[in-house]
Design an enzyme around this catalytic site. Structure first.
Site, short mmCIF file in Angstrom:
data_model
loop_
_atom_site.label_atom_id
_atom_site.label_comp_id
_atom_site.label_asym_id
_atom_site.label_seq_id
_atom_site.Cartn_x
_atom_site.Cartn_y
_atom_site.Cartn_z
N LYS A 13 0.82 -1.22 0.00
CA LYS A 13 0.00 0.00 0.00
C LYS A 13 0.85 1.27 0.00
O LYS A 13 0.48 2.27 -0.60
CB LYS A 13 -0.98 0.01 1.17
CG LYS A 13 -0.38 0.02 2.55
CD LYS A 13 -1.46 -0.02 3.62
CE LYS A 13 -0.86 -0.01 5.02
NZ LYS A 13 -0.03 -1.21 5.31
N ARG A 88 -5.64 2.96 11.91
CA ARG A 88 -5.34 1.54 12.08
C ARG A 88 -6.44 0.79 12.84
O ARG A 88 -6.44 -0.44 12.86
CB ARG A 88 -4.01 1.36 12.84
CG ARG A 88 -2.78 1.80 12.07
CD ARG A 88 -1.54 1.62 12.91
NE ARG A 88 -0.36 2.20 12.29
CZ ARG A 88 0.46 1.54 11.48
NH1 ARG A 88 0.22 0.28 11.19
NH2 ARG A 88 1.52 2.13 10.96
N ARG A 127 12.54 -9.64 0.90
CA ARG A 127 13.06 -8.28 1.04
C ARG A 127 14.48 -8.29 1.59
O ARG A 127 14.82 -9.10 2.43
CB ARG A 127 12.18 -7.47 2.01
CG ARG A 127 10.88 -7.00 1.42
CD ARG A 127 10.18 -6.12 2.44
NE ARG A 127 8.92 -5.57 1.95
CZ ARG A 127 8.16 -4.75 2.65
NH1 ARG A 127 8.52 -4.40 3.88
NH2 ARG A 127 7.04 -4.27 2.16
N ARG A 160 15.78 -8.03 7.41
CA ARG A 160 15.49 -7.40 8.69
C ARG A 160 14.59 -8.28 9.55
O ARG A 160 13.81 -9.07 9.04
CB ARG A 160 14.80 -6.04 8.46
CG ARG A 160 15.68 -5.01 7.78
CD ARG A 160 14.97 -3.69 7.63
NE ARG A 160 13.68 -3.86 6.96
CZ ARG A 160 12.95 -2.85 6.48
NH1 ARG A 160 13.39 -1.61 6.61
NH2 ARG A 160 11.81 -3.06 5.89
N ARG A 171 2.76 -9.88 13.05
CA ARG A 171 2.22 -8.59 12.58
C ARG A 171 0.88 -8.78 11.88
O ARG A 171 -0.02 -7.94 12.00
CB ARG A 171 3.22 -7.92 11.64
CG ARG A 171 4.50 -7.44 12.34
CD ARG A 171 5.53 -6.96 11.34
NE ARG A 171 5.14 -5.73 10.68
CZ ARG A 171 5.76 -5.25 9.60
NH1 ARG A 171 6.79 -5.90 9.08
NH2 ARG A 171 5.37 -4.13 9.05
#
Length: 214
Positions: A13, A88, A127, A160, A171
């Site tokens: 997003k 959120r 990533r 990471r 998450r």
């Protein structure tokens, strides 16, 4: 055009928000940027936010909404904005609607970049980040020229903690509990639009543009 971007962490997003901001020459706004700017400029709202942040506490919803609504009053928001990463939760969304309503304002589009949990976990695991200069890559979609080495500064790239599968799963649990209810919230308001975030990035962007331009 006043747009809120929705989607799970890793759905893309933020990337789509930046592309929209560039195409329509409107600001891409995140709460992190707002906090930093207000603290740097020593505004009253910034000072209030800093008190909480310095103690490692979450900034209260009411204060965040005040900061966001204040940001919308800036001249560069005259033609609209893309809000990324806020709200959120349902209480934040309600507070934002109330804050905008006081100025006779309202969000026009809530765009949900929809990607399955499985695809997000795979995507995040690919990533790679340079801890030295901040450049980011993806081993499939945006690979560095030399494997494992940053194109910009030549330092090693790392996976990471935030992008490791076990962290991403945690998450996503938080996202489904706290943020996913916003899908229904904005759907009831009649402004929710969903796009397939599992497609190629440019295809997803084309979908969003078609929604906005009808």
């Amino acid at each position: 055009m006043k747009i809120i971007m929705l989607g799970a962490p890793g759905a893309g997003k933020g990337t789509q928000a930046k592309k929209l901001a560039s195409k329509y020459n409107i600001p891409h706004i995140s709460t992190g940027d707002i906090f930093r700017a207000n603290i740097k400029n020593g505004t009253e709202l910034g000072k209030k936010a800093k008190v909480y942040m310095d103690q490692g506490l979450l900034v209260p919803d009411e204060l965040v909404v005040d900061l966001v609504v204040d940001r919308f009053k800036k001249p560069d928001c005259e033609n609209g904005y893309v809000l990324d990463g806020f709200p959120r939760t349902i209480p934040q969304a309600e507070a934002l609607d109330e804050g905008l309503g006081k100025n006779g304002d309202a969000v026009e589009y809530a765009i949900d970049v929809d990607v399955s949990d499985e695809d997000i976990i795979k995507r995040m695991a690919g990533r790679r980040a340079c801890l030295n200069c901040g450049a980011t890559y993806h081993i499939v979609n945006i690979p560095p020229i030399k494997e494992g080495i940053c194109d910009v500064c030549g330092k090693p790239l790392v996976l990471r903690e935030d992008d490791k599968p076990e962290t991403v799963k945690k998450r996503l649990v938080v996202y489904h509990e706290q943020t996913q209810p916003l899908i229904e919230y904005y759907s009831k308001k009649g402004i929710l639009k969903s796009v397939d975030g599992a497609k190629d990035m440019d295809e997803t962007f084309h979908e969003i543009v078609q929604i906005i331009e009808g």
